[in-house]
Design an enzyme around this catalytic site. Structure first.
Site, PDB file in Angstrom:
ATOM      1  NE  ARG A 171      -4.373  -1.138   0.509  1.00  0.00           N
ATOM      2  CZ  ARG A 171      -4.720  -2.079  -0.379  1.00  0.00           C
ATOM      3  NH1 ARG A 171      -3.996  -2.284  -1.451  1.00  0.00           N
ATOM      4  NH2 ARG A 171      -5.811  -2.788  -0.208  1.00  0.00           N
ATOM      5  CD  GLU A 202      -2.706   3.280  -5.371  1.00  0.00           C
ATOM      6  OE1 GLU A 202      -3.770   2.723  -5.695  1.00  0.00           O
ATOM      7  OE2 GLU A 202      -1.747   2.672  -4.901  1.00  0.00           O
ATOM      8  CG  HIS A 261      -3.050  -0.596  -7.046  1.00  0.00           C
ATOM      9  ND1 HIS A 261      -3.420   0.039  -5.888  1.00  0.00           N
ATOM     10  CD2 HIS A 261      -3.092  -1.934  -6.760  1.00  0.00           C
ATOM     11  CE1 HIS A 261      -3.696  -0.857  -4.954  1.00  0.00           C
ATOM     12  NE2 HIS A 261      -3.500  -2.077  -5.463  1.00  0.00           N
TER      13      HIS A 261
HETATM   14  P1  NAP Z   1      -1.007 -11.487   4.741  1.00  0.00           P
HETATM   15  O1  NAP Z   1      -0.936 -12.919   4.332  1.00  0.00           O
HETATM   16  O2  NAP Z   1      -1.892 -11.100   5.854  1.00  0.00           O
HETATM   17  O3  NAP Z   1       0.490 -11.015   5.015  1.00  0.00           O
HETATM   18  C1  NAP Z   1       0.801  -9.799   5.614  1.00  0.00           C
HETATM   19  C2  NAP Z   1       2.128  -9.969   6.340  1.00  0.00           C
HETATM   20  O4  NAP Z   1       2.485  -8.707   6.862  1.00  0.00           O
HETATM   21  C3  NAP Z   1       2.069 -10.972   7.472  1.00  0.00           C
HETATM   22  O5  NAP Z   1       3.092 -11.905   7.300  1.00  0.00           O
HETATM   23  C4  NAP Z   1       2.318 -10.135   8.721  1.00  0.00           C
HETATM   24  O6  NAP Z   1       3.262 -10.843   9.523  1.00  0.00           O
HETATM   25  C5  NAP Z   1       2.987  -8.884   8.184  1.00  0.00           C
HETATM   26  N1  NAP Z   1       2.647  -7.727   8.998  1.00  0.00           N
HETATM   27  C6  NAP Z   1       1.458  -7.372   9.520  1.00  0.00           C
HETATM   28  N2  NAP Z   1       1.565  -6.231  10.216  1.00  0.00           N
HETATM   29  C7  NAP Z   1       2.855  -5.875  10.138  1.00  0.00           C
HETATM   30  C8  NAP Z   1       3.593  -4.787  10.665  1.00  0.00           C
HETATM   31  N3  NAP Z   1       3.005  -3.869  11.441  1.00  0.00           N
HETATM   32  N4  NAP Z   1       4.909  -4.717  10.372  1.00  0.00           N
HETATM   33  C9  NAP Z   1       5.489  -5.658   9.589  1.00  0.00           C
HETATM   34  N5  NAP Z   1       4.849  -6.710   9.072  1.00  0.00           N
HETATM   35  C10 NAP Z   1       3.546  -6.813   9.346  1.00  0.00           C
HETATM   36  O7  NAP Z   1      -1.466 -10.579   3.508  1.00  0.00           O
HETATM   37  P2  NAP Z   1      -1.182 -10.821   1.959  1.00  0.00           P
HETATM   38  O8  NAP Z   1      -2.297 -11.578   1.359  1.00  0.00           O
HETATM   39  O9  NAP Z   1       0.216 -11.308   1.791  1.00  0.00           O
HETATM   40  O10 NAP Z   1      -1.303  -9.301   1.438  1.00  0.00           O
HETATM   41  C11 NAP Z   1      -0.415  -8.309   1.897  1.00  0.00           C
HETATM   42  C12 NAP Z   1      -0.845  -6.933   1.426  1.00  0.00           C
HETATM   43  O11 NAP Z   1      -0.577  -6.782   0.037  1.00  0.00           O
HETATM   44  C13 NAP Z   1      -2.335  -6.633   1.532  1.00  0.00           C
HETATM   45  O12 NAP Z   1      -2.698  -6.225   2.843  1.00  0.00           O
HETATM   46  C14 NAP Z   1      -2.563  -5.561   0.502  1.00  0.00           C
HETATM   47  O13 NAP Z   1      -2.547  -4.271   1.056  1.00  0.00           O
HETATM   48  C15 NAP Z   1      -1.384  -5.730  -0.456  1.00  0.00           C
HETATM   49  N6  NAP Z   1      -1.857  -6.090  -1.799  1.00  0.00           N
HETATM   50  C16 NAP Z   1      -1.510  -5.316  -2.859  1.00  0.00           C
HETATM   51  C17 NAP Z   1      -1.957  -5.652  -4.122  1.00  0.00           C
HETATM   52  C18 NAP Z   1      -1.602  -4.864  -5.350  1.00  0.00           C
HETATM   53  O14 NAP Z   1      -2.354  -4.878  -6.310  1.00  0.00           O
HETATM   54  N7  NAP Z   1      -0.468  -4.187  -5.392  1.00  0.00           N
HETATM   55  C19 NAP Z   1      -2.788  -6.766  -4.302  1.00  0.00           C
HETATM   56  C20 NAP Z   1      -3.100  -7.530  -3.192  1.00  0.00           C
HETATM   57  C21 NAP Z   1      -2.626  -7.190  -1.951  1.00  0.00           C
HETATM   58  P3  NAP Z   1       3.274 -10.729  11.091  1.00  0.00           P
HETATM   59  O15 NAP Z   1       1.832 -10.880  11.504  1.00  0.00           O
HETATM   60  O16 NAP Z   1       4.178 -11.827  11.523  1.00  0.00           O
HETATM   61  O17 NAP Z   1       3.844  -9.380  11.405  1.00  0.00           O
END
Ligand code: NAP
Length: 298
Positions: A217, A246, A264
């Site tokens: 994000r 954005e 994006h």
């Molecule tokens: P996820 O499986 O929930 O993974 C998020 C990771 O971030 C977890 O491993 C968590 O680990 C870590 N995390 C949470 N809070 C944190 C913090 N304060 N500091 C550091 N690490 C932290 O989610 P995902 O499915 O991989 O998706 C991740 C993100 O990608 C989404 O939330 C979304 O915003 C973004 N995304 C972007 C696009 C795009 O089009 N560019 C598309 C989809 C998603 P811990 O709990 O161990 O900290």
């Protein structure tokens, strides 16, 4: 038929199936029982107040940083998202940004189109093998990025709130991960807990041979600090799919030849967006038929 509110326009492959079993509304009202919002859409308190009978928010995306979860819990509003189905596409885009930045591919493509080749070869770029990728947020997408980059010969390290049962080096201090990394790849959720996690100190630690990649994000990266680091040459470059405001991209980033900028497109494939739409519909159907939600957040 339950009434669903769509605060923004959504694609026909989502609204079509929604219409088959719900009444769709473009304005808030007390009739509304469900709402569908894109990932990152900011659900304000005023909007929630205008929907007194809202039962469920179905997010068309995995990131639900725009939804006030504790407020929804207080009001008994369920929230769902679309995890897993987009993981591989987003990891592909992160990998593409690593390749584009390291090999200077966007500039190489512009160079060829400009017929500059006959005047001399394109400048040398940087190899990936042996380099280290530091992943900020080793979740579903972070792990899929790691798998891909291992195939490109990179070592993997990561930062998160706690270590995980993986073989990669864990750092509990982000500056230390940045210092170790050639590519610092942001893959954590957005929202207040990660706002400007990537700040001037982290960019300084990443250093003049380091590259920042952000597919998470825009809010996670302090864009003013990023622009300053790029201008000063204190980092080598950046590959970005997401931005703080954005769809507006700062003019300084557009003017910089050290960055690769994507609009994006992490999950923007026919296959993935259709799978996401299906999950949105399945969650709403499950809720209104009083069955367990497919992918509940709360
Ligand atoms: P996820 O499986 O929930 O993974 C998020 C990771 O971030 C977890 O491993 C968590 O680990 C870590 N995390 C949470 N809070 C944190 C913090 N304060 N500091 C550091 N690490 C932290 O989610 P995902 O499915 O991989 O998706 C991740 C993100 O990608 C989404 O939330 C979304 O915003 C973004 N995304 C972007 C696009 C795009 O089009 N560019 C598309 C989809 C998603 P811990 O709990 O161990 O900290």
């Amino acid at each position: 038929m339950p009434t669903i509110y769509l605060p923004v326009s959504l694609p026909p492959f989502l609204t079509g199936p929604l219409e088959a079993a719900h009444e769709l509304a473009q304005e808030p009202s007390s009739k509304i029982r469900g709402m569908v919002v894109p990932g990152g859409f900011a659900v304000s308190e005023a909007l929630l107040t205008s929907l007194p009978n809202l039962e469920i928010i179905s997010v068309f995306g995995v990131g639900y940083d725009g939804v006030p979860i504790s407020r929804c819990q207080q009001r008994g509003i369920r929230v769902t998202n679309t995890p897993d189905v987009l993981t591989e596409d987003v990891a592909d885009i992160a990998t593409a940004l690593v390749l584009m930045t390291s090999r200077n591919l966007a500039a190489a493509e512009r160079f060829t189109r400009a017929s500059s080749w006959p005047q001399g070869a394109f400048p040398l770029a940087h190899a990936l093998r042996g380099k280290t990728a530091g992943i900020v947020g080793l979740g579903r997408i972070g792990k899929a990025i790691a798998q891909r980059l291992i195939a490109h010969g990179l070592k993997i390290a990561y930062f998160g709130r706690q270590p995980q049962a993986v073989d990669y080096d864990y750092f509990n201090k982000l500056e230390e991960l940045a210092e170790r990394s050639d590519f610092l790849i942001v893959a954590c959720p957005g929202g207040s807990s990660t706002k400007h996690l990537i700040n001037a100190e982290v960019l300084t630690a990443l250093g003049k041979d380091g590259t920042l990649i952000n597919i998470a994000r825009g809010s996670v990266v302090d864009e003013t600090a990023l622009v300053a680091a790029l201008k000063a040459g204190s980092i080598r470059g950046a590959g970005l799919d997401v931005y703080e405001n954005e769809p507006y991209v700062p003019a300084e980033l557009i003017a910089s030849d050290r960055v690769v900028l994507l609009p994006h497109v992490g999950s923007a494939t026919h296959e993935t967006r259709h799978a996401m739409a299906q999950l949105v519909v399945e969650n709403l159907t499950a809720h209104f038929e009083e069955n367990p939600l497919r992918t509940p957040v709360c």
